[in-house]
Design a protein around this motif. Structure first.
Motif, short mmCIF file in Angstrom:
data_model
loop_
_atom_site.label_atom_id
_atom_site.label_comp_id
_atom_site.label_asym_id
_atom_site.label_seq_id
_atom_site.Cartn_x
_atom_site.Cartn_y
_atom_site.Cartn_z
N LEU A 43 -21.88 -22.54 31.92
CA LEU A 43 -22.54 -23.54 32.76
C LEU A 43 -23.80 -24.08 32.08
N ALA A 68 -19.57 -16.68 32.44
CA ALA A 68 -19.35 -18.05 32.92
C ALA A 68 -20.68 -18.78 33.11
N LEU A 96 -16.20 -24.01 37.64
CA LEU A 96 -17.35 -23.14 37.83
C LEU A 96 -17.90 -23.27 39.26
#
Length: 323
Positions: free
Chosen positions: A289, A285, A317
Motif C-alpha cells: 500500500l 500488504a 487492499l
C-alpha cells in the motif's frame, strides 16, 4: 444560571490539573520502578492486577496493555478473589495491587494469603506510608497534588496518573523483552490492526488464470480485452520467454486515445509502460500500500526470483481491510 456557563474553560482547567499531575509523577520513575520491572521480568508466571472501584477500571486497562505487549497478565477483582478467584493466582505470578489510598480493605484482606503463597507484591498507591505500600516488596508511588474534581473527591488526576504509570511499566517491559511488531500482531489477529501487521501480499494477490498477462507482440486491442476480463485496471506484459517487460493500465489507454493511436494494429510492446513497480509476495500488504501511495499508482505486479507470479490493485487492499 444567570450567565452562560463556560464549559470549555472548566474542561481546560481539568486538563491543566491532570497534565500537572503527570509531570509530577515522572519523579517516581526511579529505582522502585526499575525494581518492579526486574521483578516482573524475572518471574515465570503472570502479572495479576487488582483494584477496587475506579482503581479496578484502571487496573483492567493496565492488565490488557501488559498482555498485549508481551507480559502475560489479567485482572482479578479483589472482592471475587476472597470467594474463590484467588485460585487463579499461583506461584511464579506477581500481584500488582492498585489503590490510591493504599487502604482498600478488599485488597488488604488478601495480602496475608498472597504472602503465605510466596507471591511477590507490587503496590501502586498515592500514600507511601499506607498499609499496602508497607506490605509490598516494591511500591510505585503515584501521589498527585489534587484531583481535577473541584470537590477533590472524584478520582480523576489520580486515576490518570495510575494509568500513565501502568503504561510506563508495560512499555518499559515490552522494550526490555525485545517485543516486535510481529509479536504484537500475533496477539492482535483481529480487526484492522491485525490485518495490517499480518497480511502479506501473497494473501491478497491474483494468480493463475486471474492474473492479467499478455505478450508484448499482441495488439493494444488484445491488451484491452485482457484488462477487461481480469478486472484489475491493468495487465502485465511479457516477452516470448515469459519475462516481465512492462505494464499497460487504464491510464495508459486514456493517454493513447488522446493521441488517436490505432489500437487494432499497434503492438502493446510499443506503448506499454516499462520498468513497472513490483513487489515480492512475502512482503506485508501494508508495505505494498505504501509503495502504491508513494508512486501514485493503483496497481502492483508481484515477482518472485524475477518471475511474474501475481498482481493486485488498490481495491484488493481496500477489500482486505489494509487501508
Amino acid at each position: 444560571m444567570s450567565e452562560k456557563f463556560d464549559f470549555c474553560a472548566h474542561g481546560r482547567k481539568v486538563l491543566e490539573i491532570e497534565i500537572a499531575a503527570l509531570q509530577q509523577i515522572s519523579q517516581y520513575i526511579n529505582g522502585c520502578f526499575t525494581q518492579a520491572c526486574e521483578l516482573i521480568l524475572s518471574s515465570h508466571g503472570k502479572v495479576i492486577v487488582m483494584g477496587m472501584g475506579k482503581s479496578g477500571h484502571i487496573g483492567n486497562k493496565i492488565a490488557a496493555t501488559l498482555a498485549s505487549t508481551g507480559t502475560p497478565s489479567f485482572f482479578v477483582h479483589p472482592g471475587e478473589a476472597s470467594h474463590g478467584d484467588l485460585g487463579m493466582i499461583e506461584k511464579g505470578d506477581v500481584v500488582l495491587a492498585i489503590s490510591n489510598s493504599g487502604e482498600a480493605s478488599e485488597i488488604l484482606s488478601l495480602l496475608p494469603v498472597i504472602k503465605r503463597l510466596g507471591i511477590p507484591l507490587i503496590s501502586v498507591t498515592g500514600k507511601p506510608e499506607s498499609s499496602m505500600a508497607k506490605f509490598s516488596q516494591v511500591h510505585l508511588q503515584i501521589t498527585v497534588a489534587a484531583e481535577a474534581c473541584p470537590l477533590n473527591l472524584a478520582p480523576t488526576s489520580s486515576t490518570t496518573a495510575t494509568l500513565a504509570m501502568g503504561d510506563a511499566l508495560a512499555i518499559a517491559l515490552m522494550e526490555a523483552r525485545g517485543f516486535t511488531a510481529n509479536d504484537f500482531a500475533l496477539s492482535h489477529p483481529g480487526g484492522a490492526l491485525g490485518r495490517k501487521l499480518l497480511l502479506c501480499i501473497a494473501d491478497v494477490m491474483h494468480t493463475g488464470d486471474l492474473l492479467p498477462i499478455i505478450d508484448e507482440a499482441a495488439t493494444i486491442k488484445d491488451a484491452l480485452l485482457e484488462v477487461s476480463r481480469k478486472g484489475l485496471g491493468m495487465t502485465a506484459v511479457v516477452n516470448s520467454e515469459q519475462q516481465l517487460t512492462g505494464i499497460f493500465t487504464d491510464g495508459d489507454l486514456r493517454r493513447l486515445l488522446d493521441k488517436r493511436v490505432d489500437i487494432h494494429n499497434t503492438a502493446i510492446g510499443d506503448v506499454m509502460g516499462r520498468n513497472p513497480s513490483t513487489i515480492e509476495a512475502n512482503v506485508l500488504a501494508a508495505e505494498g500500500l505504501k509503495l502504491m501511495e508513494d508512486n501514485k499508482i493503483n496497481g502492483l505486479l508481484i515477482t518472485e526470483n524475477g518471475q511474474l507470479v501475481g498482481a493486485l490493485n488498490m481495491h484488493d487492499l481496500l477489500k482486505a481491510g489494509v487501508m
